[in-house]
Design a protein around this motif. Sequence first.
Motif, PDB file in Angstrom:
ATOM      1  N   ALA A 266      21.392  10.822   6.714  1.00 26.39           N
ATOM      2  CA  ALA A 266      22.496  11.513   6.264  1.00 26.39           C
ATOM      3  C   ALA A 266      23.502  10.635   5.240  1.00 26.39           C
ATOM      4  CB  ALA A 266      23.115  12.299   7.119  1.00 26.39           C
ATOM      5  N   GLU A 267      23.491   9.338   5.664  1.00 23.08           N
ATOM      6  CA  GLU A 267      24.487   8.413   4.962  1.00 23.08           C
ATOM      7  C   GLU A 267      23.711   7.820   4.067  1.00 23.08           C
ATOM      8  OE1 GLU A 267      25.354   5.865   8.200  1.00 23.08           O
ATOM      9  OE2 GLU A 267      26.614   7.389   9.335  1.00 23.08           O
ATOM     10  N   PHE A 268      22.286   8.175   3.565  1.00 20.24           N
ATOM     11  CA  PHE A 268      21.629   7.454   2.436  1.00 20.24           C
ATOM     12  C   PHE A 268      20.902   8.406   1.597  1.00 20.24           C
ATOM     13  CE2 PHE A 268      17.520   5.210   1.237  1.00 20.24           C
ATOM     14  CZ  PHE A 268      18.048   4.133   0.489  1.00 20.24           C
ATOM     15  N   ASP A 269      21.304   8.866   0.239  1.00 20.83           N
ATOM     16  CA  ASP A 269      21.118   9.710  -0.514  1.00 20.83           C
ATOM     17  C   ASP A 269      19.965   9.303  -1.294  1.00 20.83           C
ATOM     18  OD1 ASP A 269      22.292   8.211  -2.368  1.00 20.83           O
ATOM     19  OD2 ASP A 269      23.977   9.873  -2.774  1.00 20.83           O
ATOM     20  N   GLU A 270      19.427   8.110  -1.499  1.00 19.53           N
ATOM     21  CA  GLU A 270      18.262   7.816  -2.402  1.00 19.53           C
ATOM     22  C   GLU A 270      16.832   8.584  -2.000  1.00 19.53           C
ATOM     23  OE1 GLU A 270      16.440   7.349  -5.231  1.00 19.53           O
ATOM     24  OE2 GLU A 270      17.967   5.579  -5.436  1.00 19.53           O
ATOM     25  N   ARG A 271      16.502   9.296  -2.905  1.00 12.03           N
ATOM     26  CA  ARG A 271      15.124   9.957  -2.541  1.00 12.03           C
ATOM     27  C   ARG A 271      14.054   9.779  -3.564  1.00 12.03           C
ATOM     28  NH1 ARG A 271      17.649   9.848   1.317  1.00 12.03           N
ATOM     29  NH2 ARG A 271      17.863  11.543   2.940  1.00 12.03           N
ATOM     30  N   GLY A 272      14.353   8.949  -4.575  1.00 16.31           N
ATOM     31  CA  GLY A 272      13.440   8.817  -5.568  1.00 16.31           C
ATOM     32  C   GLY A 272      12.242   7.725  -5.409  1.00 16.31           C
ATOM     33  N   ALA A 273      11.087   8.159  -5.594  1.00 18.57           N
ATOM     34  CA  ALA A 273       9.903   7.447  -5.267  1.00 18.57           C
ATOM     35  C   ALA A 273       9.801   5.911  -5.723  1.00 18.57           C
ATOM     36  CB  ALA A 273       8.571   8.125  -5.906  1.00 18.57           C
ATOM     37  N   ASP A 274      10.004   5.630  -6.975  1.00 20.54           N
ATOM     38  CA  ASP A 274      10.090   4.246  -7.288  1.00 20.54           C
ATOM     39  C   ASP A 274      10.930   3.525  -6.848  1.00 20.54           C
ATOM     40  OD1 ASP A 274       7.634   5.067  -8.916  1.00 20.54           O
ATOM     41  OD2 ASP A 274       8.784   5.253 -10.980  1.00 20.54           O
TER      42      ASP A 274
ATOM     43  N   ASP B  90       1.084  -1.038   0.151  1.00 14.55           N
ATOM     44  CA  ASP B  90       0.029  -0.108   0.024  1.00 14.55           C
ATOM     45  C   ASP B  90       0.737   1.171   0.041  1.00 14.55           C
ATOM     46  OD1 ASP B  90      -2.268  -1.390  -0.080  1.00 14.55           O
ATOM     47  OD2 ASP B  90      -2.675  -1.196   2.002  1.00 14.55           O
ATOM     48  N   ILE B  91       1.956   1.379   0.815  1.00 14.12           N
ATOM     49  CA  ILE B  91       2.833   2.456   0.810  1.00 14.12           C
ATOM     50  C   ILE B  91       3.622   2.591  -0.552  1.00 14.12           C
ATOM     51  CG2 ILE B  91       5.073   3.282   1.786  1.00 14.12           C
ATOM     52  CD1 ILE B  91       4.222   1.900   4.522  1.00 14.12           C
ATOM     53  N   ALA B  92       3.962   1.267  -1.248  1.00 19.85           N
ATOM     54  CA  ALA B  92       4.619   1.677  -2.531  1.00 19.85           C
ATOM     55  C   ALA B  92       3.602   1.937  -3.313  1.00 19.85           C
ATOM     56  CB  ALA B  92       4.988  -0.071  -2.927  1.00 19.85           C
ATOM     57  N   ALA B  93       2.302   1.983  -3.359  1.00 17.78           N
ATOM     58  CA  ALA B  93       1.425   2.084  -4.321  1.00 17.78           C
ATOM     59  C   ALA B  93       1.320   3.793  -4.093  1.00 17.78           C
ATOM     60  CB  ALA B  93       0.214   1.350  -4.118  1.00 17.78           C
ATOM     61  N   LEU B  94       1.307   4.314  -3.302  1.00 15.74           N
ATOM     62  CA  LEU B  94       1.411   5.626  -2.863  1.00 15.74           C
ATOM     63  C   LEU B  94       2.203   6.426  -3.468  1.00 15.74           C
ATOM     64  CD1 LEU B  94       0.757   6.135   1.154  1.00 15.74           C
ATOM     65  CD2 LEU B  94      -0.988   6.708  -1.080  1.00 15.74           C
ATOM     66  N   LEU B  95       3.659   5.765  -3.448  1.00 18.69           N
ATOM     67  CA  LEU B  95       4.765   6.515  -3.861  1.00 18.69           C
ATOM     68  C   LEU B  95       5.090   6.203  -5.450  1.00 18.69           C
ATOM     69  CD1 LEU B  95       7.224   5.297  -0.958  1.00 18.69           C
ATOM     70  CD2 LEU B  95       6.478   7.638  -1.407  1.00 18.69           C
ATOM     71  N   ARG B  96       4.477   5.393  -6.108  1.00 14.85           N
ATOM     72  CA  ARG B  96       4.922   4.915  -7.407  1.00 14.85           C
ATOM     73  C   ARG B  96       4.500   5.910  -8.229  1.00 14.85           C
ATOM     74  NH1 ARG B  96       3.412  -0.806  -6.203  1.00 14.85           N
ATOM     75  NH2 ARG B  96       5.304  -2.028  -5.626  1.00 14.85           N
ATOM     76  N   GLY B  97       5.382   6.521  -9.038  1.00 11.57           N
ATOM     77  CA  GLY B  97       5.016   7.595  -9.868  1.00 11.57           C
ATOM     78  C   GLY B  97       5.032   8.887  -9.534  1.00 11.57           C
ATOM     79  N   VAL B  98       5.431   9.165  -8.250  1.00 16.57           N
ATOM     80  CA  VAL B  98       5.557  10.459  -7.823  1.00 16.57           C
ATOM     81  C   VAL B  98       6.959  11.418  -8.146  1.00 16.57           C
ATOM     82  CG1 VAL B  98       5.794  11.831  -5.466  1.00 16.57           C
ATOM     83  CG2 VAL B  98       4.074   9.903  -5.468  1.00 16.57           C
TER      84      VAL B  98
END
Length: 273
Positions: free
Chosen positions: A91-99, A27-35
């Motif tokens: 701070a040690e993890f730079d991934e912020r892409g939704a997919d 459900d959380i992944a469905a919120l994020l996909r395509g943002v």
Amino acid sequence: MAPVAGQEVRGTLPEGLGDAIRDTAEDIAALLRGVADTGVPVPGSEWSVGAAAAHLAQANELMADIAAGQERGYGDGTPQSLAAANERALAEFDERGADPLAEMIVAQAAAFLKAVDQHAIEGTVVTPFGPMSRAELGSYLLAHMLGHGYDLARALGRPHMIDRGRVELTLPFLIMAMPRVVDTAAAAGLTARYTIRLWGGARFGVTLTDGAVAVSAQPSSRPDCTILTEPVTFLLMALGRCDPWGAIARGRVLAWGRKPWLAPRFPTLFTAP
């Protein structure tokens, strides 16, 4: 053998918990996909959607590692130490892409369930809140995903995924954690017995003796105050996402007993984990 999609992890997790973990992650992944813009702020938080999703991906990985028996230092269980550990990890993890984050959240939830299945006969594990069974850890994982999933849904203007069934599955963790997140100043000097009831479902007891807290899966035999709460509201209050006074005003919280005036004080006795 590892569980397949839609199949419960048997023998270790309570009925329904494995499916709730898997479905909540989806459900959380469905919120994020395509943002496209993960810089959208999360209401009531200093985090953006991207930071909250990154935290979820990291936390799911942490709990999967713990379920597999790895020792992972992550604060000392106090809200302050956990917040500091969260900020260091982000701070040690730079991934912020939704997919990519959506896929990490789902993959690490699945890794948790696989670890639980593979270590079903083993005892407790070491967590930031102290020793837990894997069933309690699964309840913790679900509560954590529901809290941040609710935040993401609000930020993105989408329906949240919290329901009564999932709330009841978080209770093993919440009952275990409550004595560890007591606000000692707020509880000082209080002696009282509470019974907490969820509409149409579970109940448990909380006893304070001069500020010291004991929580039981069974309701108090002679409570001073019984609090009846709509389940989703209960979890949101427990996780610091809902104002107790607003919930009372909307009729989502009711109280009775010899000392019903103790009800508004109850949520103030704890700091959200």
